[in-house]
Enzyme design. Structure first.
Site, mmCIF file in Angstrom:
data_model
loop_
_atom_site.group_PDB
_atom_site.id
_atom_site.type_symbol
_atom_site.label_atom_id
_atom_site.label_comp_id
_atom_site.label_asym_id
_atom_site.label_seq_id
_atom_site.Cartn_x
_atom_site.Cartn_y
_atom_site.Cartn_z
ATOM 1 C CG HIS A 288 118.649 20.197 24.375
ATOM 2 N ND1 HIS A 288 118.193 19.155 25.193
ATOM 3 C CD2 HIS A 288 119.952 19.568 23.884
ATOM 4 C CE1 HIS A 288 119.062 18.138 25.365
ATOM 5 N NE2 HIS A 288 120.063 18.291 24.651
ATOM 6 C CG ASP B 188 114.092 19.066 24.714
ATOM 7 O OD1 ASP B 188 115.191 19.648 24.780
ATOM 8 O OD2 ASP B 188 114.024 18.120 24.216
ATOM 9 C CG ASP C 176 121.313 15.365 27.115
ATOM 10 O OD1 ASP C 176 121.530 16.545 26.312
ATOM 11 O OD2 ASP C 176 121.120 14.263 26.598
ATOM 12 C CD GLU D 197 118.807 17.199 21.103
ATOM 13 O OE1 GLU D 197 119.692 16.654 20.347
ATOM 14 O OE2 GLU D 197 118.536 16.791 22.049
ATOM 15 C CG ASP E 296 123.520 18.841 23.662
ATOM 16 O OD1 ASP E 296 123.496 17.999 24.612
ATOM 17 O OD2 ASP E 296 122.570 18.477 22.583
ATOM 18 N NE ARG F 90 121.615 7.346 17.862
ATOM 19 C CZ ARG F 90 121.220 8.357 18.655
ATOM 20 N NH1 ARG F 90 121.377 9.562 18.104
ATOM 21 N NH2 ARG F 90 120.621 8.320 19.687
ATOM 22 C CB SER G 21 121.632 12.446 16.304
ATOM 23 O OG SER G 21 122.017 11.148 16.026
HETATM 24 N N1 LIG Z 1 122.719 15.301 23.586
HETATM 25 C C1 LIG Z 1 122.453 15.133 22.227
HETATM 26 C C2 LIG Z 1 121.377 14.148 22.343
HETATM 27 O O1 LIG Z 1 121.290 13.438 23.161
HETATM 28 N N2 LIG Z 1 120.505 13.967 21.026
HETATM 29 C C3 LIG Z 1 119.456 12.940 20.910
HETATM 30 C C4 LIG Z 1 118.618 13.435 19.929
HETATM 31 C C5 LIG Z 1 117.647 12.622 19.585
HETATM 32 C C6 LIG Z 1 117.251 12.160 18.402
HETATM 33 N N3 LIG Z 1 116.093 11.529 18.537
HETATM 34 C C7 LIG Z 1 115.802 11.673 19.822
HETATM 35 N N4 LIG Z 1 116.728 12.047 20.437
HETATM 36 C C8 LIG Z 1 120.368 11.597 20.579
HETATM 37 O O2 LIG Z 1 119.538 10.616 21.039
HETATM 38 O O3 LIG Z 1 121.448 11.620 20.020
HETATM 39 ZN ZN LIG Z 2 121.741 16.843 24.395
HETATM 40 ZN ZN LIG Z 3 119.877 13.837 24.797
#
Ligand SMILES: NCC(=O)N[C@@H](Cc1c[nH]cn1)C(=O)O
Ligand SMILES: [Zn+2]
Ligand SMILES: [Zn+2]
Length: 479
Positions: free
Chosen positions: A98, A100, A133, A167, A198, A346, A420
């Site tokens: 990703h 962003d 990230d 993402e 990631d 989570r 996530s």
């Molecule tokens: N590197 C993965 C990551 O940071 N994912 C985020 C995805 C997310 C979900 N809601 C907002 N961002 C994470 O926080 O796990």
């Molecule tokens: Zn990420």
């Molecule tokens: Zn992230």
């Protein structure tokens, strides 16, 4: 053949230009969660598409239409799909990343400008939002391709790229796009497996490969009362105050030891098995590692296995912020008229955003009723994604483990990650293939935090790791 020496030599010899590529990417503040930065997310998409085309990748930037963010209609950033190689004798590897990033302000406590890649020559750390990230890992794939093209080394696989720009804000529109392009002759048709870079090592010394992720359910709880903000001297102790109601409500969600207070959540969690317990015990990890990553001695438990299970296989509830609250310096004596608490849970197997929503909505309504307030309550689920687990005995994992041993001379930890990446499960289900997480960065990189960094060695050796992984897949294809 394992990754040839010329590949490693090219990566070492061109480390400076790879770092320049990362510096250009970090300089684009592609924050997806803030409407005023949307133009920069688009600029980042253009930068990437241009870099990819220059390497001979066939690129298609797919428009996802519009969405509404904080009441404003905004165009969604494109998903960049790319293809390189159509050799029927080779496997098709789909890589996802990703482009962003999370928000970042110097005033949050950064020591450098978050959108200027700032290397520290002494430590080798390269600071900047998105360095770890996920701009560094994403560009790692392009570095791999460049190294092969410039060194005249045949790529051992066909590559498909899927890079998204939302993402960090719920991957809006991505699932629909993937599901619409899995049919015969479509972009995702024929993919043999997926690799996502990631996430992070558990610490700063041992690489890992990752076979699980937690899901997420993200909530906004709004409490409103007066028609406008009020003077606390005039109205204090005469009206119900939304902030007081909200603080009480948020205080009912989780204990200071991290236990979720919402009834029914713990019974959704899959029981732990003896085999699973053994996997935590062998991981190269100490409580000191998490305290090093957190920058302070703040671990909830002194027990390594308890800490690991808390991150990898148990749910957690975090309160992130309060929108509408007075947060500026000074001592304004205001009663805010409307405040919204943001929290997320989570999720782990067998929790889903749907079965958790029912419990959360019911509990918040019951607890709010107990407050005896005349304020109004509104609950929203902002976004969600299910947890994911893969089979770590698959050839995709064997290739990643072998590549890690080649590059780092160490057997990687086999981990589940606490964060996530909802698209992981979408790929597994929609394409019916194995998905692997092969991280580049370290546990102390500070993703989502102030002073995010990627170590120079992780970027350069990580590029070698991604390339070696493709070569190990190439060997497996022939066997
Ligand atoms: N590197 C993965 C990551 O940071 N994912 C985020 C995805 C997310 C979900 N809601 C907002 N961002 C994470 O926080 O796990
Ligand atoms: Zn990420
Ligand atoms: Zn992230």
């Amino acid at each position: 053949m394992a990754a040839p020496q010329q590949f490693f030599s090219y990566v070492d010899g061109n480390a400076g230009s790879f770092i320049q590529r990362l510096a250009k990417a970090v300089a684009i503040p592609s924050v997806s969660g803030d409407g005023s930065s949307r133009k920069h997310v688009f600029a980042m998409a253009e930068f990437l598409a241009h870099e990819m085309e220059a390497l001979g990748i066939q690129v298609n930037s797919v428009d996802l239409g519009n969405h509404v963010l904080d009441g404003e209609e905004l165009p969604l950033p494109p998903v960049i799909l790319g293809s390189f190689g159509h050799d029927p004798k080779k496997k098709i590897i789909l890589v996802y990343g990703h482009y962003d990033v999370q928000p970042a302000l110097v005033s949050d406590g950064w020591d450098t400008d978050p959108f200027v890649l700032s290397p520290d020559e002494k430590t080798g750390r390269m600071y900047g939002r998105g360095a770890s990230d996920d701009k560094g890992p994403l560009l790692g794939w392009l570095n791999v391709l460049e190294a092969h093209i410039k060194s005249n080394i045949e790529l051992p696989v066909n590559l498909r790229f899927c890079f998204e720009g939302m993402e960090e804000s719920g991957s809006e529109g991505l699932d629909e796009l993937i599901n619409s392009r899995v049919g015969p002759g479509e972009f995702f048709d024929g993919v043999d497996c997926v690799c996502i870079s990631d996430n992070y090592w558990l610490n700063d010394r041992t690489p890992c490969v990752t076979y699980g992720l937690r899901g997420i359910a993200y909530y906004k709880v709004q409490v409103s009362g007066p028609q406008r903000d009020l003077h606390s001297g005039v109205f204090g102790n005469t009206v119900h105050e939304p902030m007081t109601d909200l603080i009480h409500l948020l205080g009912q969600l989780v204990s200071t030891k991290g236990e979720i207070k919402i009834p029914g959540i713990s019974s959704l969690v899959a029981p732990v098995t003896a085999d699973e317990m053994k996997r935590y015990e062998v991981l190269d990890y100490t409580v000191a590692d998490i305290e090093h990553s957190a920058g302070a001695q703040v671990a909830i438990s002194d027990n390594k296995t308890r800490v690991l299970m808390g991150r990898m296989r148990e749910p957690s509830l975090s309160i992130h912020g309060i929108e509408g609250a007075f947060s500026a310096p000074g001592a304004k004596t205001v009663i805010p008229a409307r405040v919204s608490g943001k929290f997320s849970i989570r999720l782990v197997p067998n929790m889903t955003p749907e079965n958790v929503d029912i419990l959360v909505f019911r509990y918040l309504q019951e607890e709010f009723a107990k407050l005896g307030t005349k304020s109004a309550l509104k609950i929203e689920n902002l976004h969600g994604g299910k947890p994911w687990l893969a089979d770590p005995n698959h050839w995709n994992y064997r290739a990643a483990i072998k590549a890690t041993e080649t590059v780092y001379k160490k057997t990687p930890d086999l981990t589940r990650e606490g964060g996530s990446i909802p698209v992981t499960l979408t790929f597994a289900e929609a394409l019916g293939v194995n998905v692997l997480l092969l991280p580049m960065g370290r546990g102390d990189d500070g993703a989502h935090s102030t002073n995010e960094k990627l170590d120079r060695s992780n970027y350069i050796e990580g590029t070698k790791l991604l390339g070696s992984y493709l070569h190990e897949v190439g060997i497996i294809s022939k066997s």
